[in-house]
Design a protein around this motif. Structure first.
Motif, PDB file in Angstrom:
ATOM      1  N   PHE A 271      35.209  54.507  38.573  1.00  0.00           N
ATOM      2  CA  PHE A 271      35.383  53.093  40.046  1.00  0.00           C
ATOM      3  C   PHE A 271      37.094  53.018  39.769  1.00  0.00           C
ATOM      4  O   PHE A 271      37.753  52.929  38.662  1.00  0.00           O
ATOM      5  CB  PHE A 271      34.469  52.130  39.846  1.00  0.00           C
ATOM      6  N   GLU A 272      37.358  52.272  40.972  1.00  0.00           N
ATOM      7  CA  GLU A 272      38.460  51.449  41.232  1.00  0.00           C
ATOM      8  C   GLU A 272      38.229  49.422  41.186  1.00  0.00           C
ATOM      9  O   GLU A 272      37.462  49.467  41.622  1.00  0.00           O
ATOM     10  CB  GLU A 272      39.428  51.271  42.462  1.00  0.00           C
ATOM     11  N   PRO A 273      38.876  48.877  39.784  1.00  0.00           N
ATOM     12  CA  PRO A 273      37.971  47.628  39.859  1.00  0.00           C
ATOM     13  C   PRO A 273      38.897  47.427  40.835  1.00  0.00           C
ATOM     14  O   PRO A 273      39.514  47.428  41.543  1.00  0.00           O
ATOM     15  CB  PRO A 273      38.875  47.382  38.633  1.00  0.00           C
ATOM     16  N   THR A 274      38.215  46.069  41.166  1.00  0.00           N
ATOM     17  CA  THR A 274      39.123  45.013  42.395  1.00  0.00           C
ATOM     18  C   THR A 274      38.862  43.984  41.621  1.00  0.00           C
ATOM     19  O   THR A 274      39.861  43.375  42.228  1.00  0.00           O
ATOM     20  CB  THR A 274      36.977  43.906  42.501  1.00  0.00           C
ATOM     21  N   ASP A 275      39.654  43.549  39.957  1.00  0.00           N
ATOM     22  CA  ASP A 275      40.783  43.148  39.287  1.00  0.00           C
ATOM     23  C   ASP A 275      40.665  43.720  38.544  1.00  0.00           C
ATOM     24  O   ASP A 275      40.359  44.823  38.345  1.00  0.00           O
ATOM     25  CB  ASP A 275      40.138  41.305  39.574  1.00  0.00           C
ATOM     26  N   LEU A 276      41.579  43.331  37.076  1.00  0.00           N
ATOM     27  CA  LEU A 276      42.541  43.640  36.592  1.00  0.00           C
ATOM     28  C   LEU A 276      40.951  43.421  35.152  1.00  0.00           C
ATOM     29  O   LEU A 276      41.935  43.837  34.024  1.00  0.00           O
ATOM     30  CB  LEU A 276      43.522  42.788  35.630  1.00  0.00           C
ATOM     31  N   VAL A 277      41.131  42.620  35.579  1.00  0.00           N
ATOM     32  CA  VAL A 277      39.062  42.727  34.340  1.00  0.00           C
ATOM     33  C   VAL A 277      38.693  43.537  34.111  1.00  0.00           C
ATOM     34  O   VAL A 277      37.835  43.964  33.550  1.00  0.00           O
ATOM     35  CB  VAL A 277      38.240  41.184  34.869  1.00  0.00           C
ATOM     36  N   CYS A 278      38.229  45.008  35.267  1.00  0.00           N
ATOM     37  CA  CYS A 278      37.750  46.121  34.906  1.00  0.00           C
ATOM     38  C   CYS A 278      36.551  46.253  34.736  1.00  0.00           C
ATOM     39  O   CYS A 278      35.832  46.838  34.498  1.00  0.00           O
ATOM     40  CB  CYS A 278      38.666  46.667  33.608  1.00  0.00           C
ATOM     41  N   GLU A 279      35.813  45.358  35.396  1.00  0.00           N
ATOM     42  CA  GLU A 279      34.398  45.888  35.561  1.00  0.00           C
ATOM     43  C   GLU A 279      33.940  46.259  36.955  1.00  0.00           C
ATOM     44  O   GLU A 279      34.328  46.801  37.452  1.00  0.00           O
ATOM     45  CB  GLU A 279      33.322  43.853  35.886  1.00  0.00           C
ATOM     46  N   CYS A 280      32.699  47.503  36.017  1.00  0.00           N
ATOM     47  CA  CYS A 280      32.527  48.798  37.020  1.00  0.00           C
ATOM     48  C   CYS A 280      31.633  47.852  38.242  1.00  0.00           C
ATOM     49  O   CYS A 280      31.083  47.136  38.425  1.00  0.00           O
ATOM     50  CB  CYS A 280      30.910  49.263  36.835  1.00  0.00           C
ATOM     51  N   THR A 281      32.553  48.460  39.231  1.00  0.00           N
ATOM     52  CA  THR A 281      31.951  47.931  40.846  1.00  0.00           C
ATOM     53  C   THR A 281      30.225  48.668  41.453  1.00  0.00           C
ATOM     54  O   THR A 281      29.568  47.790  41.589  1.00  0.00           O
ATOM     55  CB  THR A 281      32.342  48.573  42.008  1.00  0.00           C
ATOM     56  N   GLY A 282      29.762  49.705  39.968  1.00  0.00           N
ATOM     57  CA  GLY A 282      28.181  50.063  39.722  1.00  0.00           C
ATOM     58  C   GLY A 282      27.398  49.030  39.503  1.00  0.00           C
ATOM     59  O   GLY A 282      26.152  48.191  40.179  1.00  0.00           O
ATOM     60  N   CYS A 283      27.864  49.098  37.984  1.00  0.00           N
ATOM     61  CA  CYS A 283      26.554  48.196  37.109  1.00  0.00           C
ATOM     62  C   CYS A 283      27.395  46.469  36.663  1.00  0.00           C
ATOM     63  O   CYS A 283      26.617  45.586  35.880  1.00  0.00           O
ATOM     64  CB  CYS A 283      26.079  48.850  36.123  1.00  0.00           C
ATOM     65  N   GLY A 284      28.436  46.171  36.857  1.00  0.00           N
ATOM     66  CA  GLY A 284      29.232  45.663  36.442  1.00  0.00           C
ATOM     67  C   GLY A 284      29.456  44.943  35.484  1.00  0.00           C
ATOM     68  O   GLY A 284      29.905  44.258  34.294  1.00  0.00           O
ATOM     69  N   ARG A 285      29.069  45.987  34.170  1.00  0.00           N
ATOM     70  CA  ARG A 285      29.960  45.939  32.692  1.00  0.00           C
ATOM     71  C   ARG A 285      31.111  46.395  32.718  1.00  0.00           C
ATOM     72  O   ARG A 285      31.101  46.937  33.953  1.00  0.00           O
ATOM     73  CB  ARG A 285      28.786  47.319  32.167  1.00  0.00           C
TER      74      ARG A 285
END
Lengths: 113, 301
Positions: free
Chosen positions: A80-94
């Motif tokens: 996935f391509e994260p929305t910011d640099l914190v890199c949380e999964c766009t599917g499950c949020g982990r």
């Protein structure tokens, strides 16, 4: 502003490569810079003009290819391509610890004569 | 100043007040087998020209066999007659930090051979890095012998402060450079009796941006965050926090007074640094330091 040091190293690598190829001028420097590389493209461009002065890269064009972050989520078994640099999964949020792309800080090619 | 690129590096860097540049780090010689040359003693590569015959073509990338140091500094005309007149593209594909990373690996090998455990301590200015190191060294005493390399833009105040507490310390003043790099560390460590130490702490320049990308050869990165800095700091500096093996939240003794939101801060640390071990401490009172010492004991062993 470590971009100054980074561009200094870039120009040193570029001039070495160009000379070894028998060139006298560098017209263009192409770099690849990831969003997680810790370097800011605009600052690299600013620093380049300063450090290139007096070298065979003076007056050269600096082209920076920006690489977005791409991570892998083992829980979702997908990239996935994260929305910011914190890199949380766009599917499950982990938060992902598996960074596939986005750390690049490379000199890719030169245009010389 | 460098005559080839005019860069001026590392003219401003000094170790315990002595400017760096005239001597070669002991790690620079001899070269590791297969490692690329370090063509000079001041930290960056100088291309050189040479006038002996080449029998190979120059239209392709090749391994250059002549990577030995050239003691002379005069210019030679390059003898190749086939200079390309029209612009053409050279494929390079080189990591900009390659040289630092190779030096960092050399440092790491050296530390390993000495049986040293090495920490790179990073934080904003004023987060309490020196106090944290000072407390750790004092509490561990002779149980774990600790030495420090400390980096600042200017002044030797931190090294003087640490030495005043009986902690072996070397000061790197970087002048205008906003981070420590692997070469500065390799030069500074020559001045410490590493055989007498079990842990080497490198206190980096106070900065949460630039030092993130420079590997120094450490075993672990310790990023400090103090309660006065705001709970969202890890989200503002994700590159730095992501690189941490340990995150220390310092100044917990004044958390109440400054309205520190502990839960939010911990959540943000875990989001930005999902793999880091977190310690909540007060270097001033000693609160929470025992857990850190247990971690360190385990790591050193």
């Amino acid at each position: 502003m470590h971009e100054l040091s980074l561009m200094q190293d870039t120009v040193i690598i570029a001039t070495k490569q160009a000379r070894e190829a028998g060139a006298h001028h560098i017209h263009r420097i192409m770099m690849r810079v990831g969003a997680l590389s810790g370097a800011v493209p605009e600052t690299l461009e600013f620093a380049f003009d300063i450090v290139a002065k007096g070298t065979m890269a003076e007056g050269a064009t600096l082209e920076i290819e920006r690489v977005p972050v791409r991570c892998y989520c083992p829980a979702c078994a997908q990239e996935f391509e994260p929305t910011d640099l914190v890199c949380e999964c766009t599917g499950c949020g982990r938060p992902s610890v598996d960074i596939q792309r986005g750390r690049e800080l490379h000199l890719t090619s030169l245009e010389v004569s | 100043m460098c005559k080839d690129c005019g860069c001026g590096l590392p003219g401003d860097v000094a170790i315990d007040g002595v400017r760096v540049g005239g001597e070669t780090s002991r790690l620079a010689e001899p070269r590791a087998p297969g490692a690329s040359a370090r063509p000079d003693d001041h930290g960056h590569v100088h291309p050189h020209t040479h006038d002996h015959e080449h029998t190979h073509d120059h239209g392709h990338e090749h391994e250059h066999p002549h990577d030995h140091e050239h003691p002379h500094d005069h210019e030679h005309d390059h003898p190749h007659a086939h200079v390309h007149e029209s612009p053409h593209t050279l494929s390079v594909e080189q990591r900009i930090l390659d040289k630092n990373d190779r030096l960092a690996e050399r440092n790491r090998g050296y530390f390993h051979a000495k049986g040293l455990y090495v920490l790179n301590v990073l934080a904003s200015p004023g987060a309490g890095k020196t106090a944290f190191i000072e407390r750790t060294a004092a509490d561990l005493g002779q149980r774990v012998r600790l030495g420090v390399i400390v980096g600042d833009l200017a002044t030797e105040n931190d090294a003087v402060r640490l030495r005043g507490r009986g902690i072996p310390a070397i000061q790197i003043t970087t002048g205008s450079v906003c981070h420590l790099d692997a070469e500065m560390v390799s030069r500074a460590m020559e001045r410490l009796d590493l055989n007498a130490l079990q842990v080497l702490v490198i206190e980096n320049v106070g900065n949460l941006v630039c030092p993130a990308v420079y590997d120094l050869g450490e075993n672990a990165r310790v990023v400090l965050l103090s309660v006065t800095e705001g709970e969202d700091k890890p989200l503002k500096y994700p590159v730095m926090f992501r690189s941490a093996q340990v995150v220390v939240i310092n100044k917990m003794d004044i958390a109440g007074a400054v309205g520190f939101d502990r839960e939010t801060a911990l959540r943000n640390v875990r989001r930005a640094a999902p793999e880091a071990t977190i310690f909540e401490v007060s270097a001033k009172t000693g609160h929470g330091m025992d857990a850190w010492y247990r971690y360190l004991d385990e790591a050193v062993r």
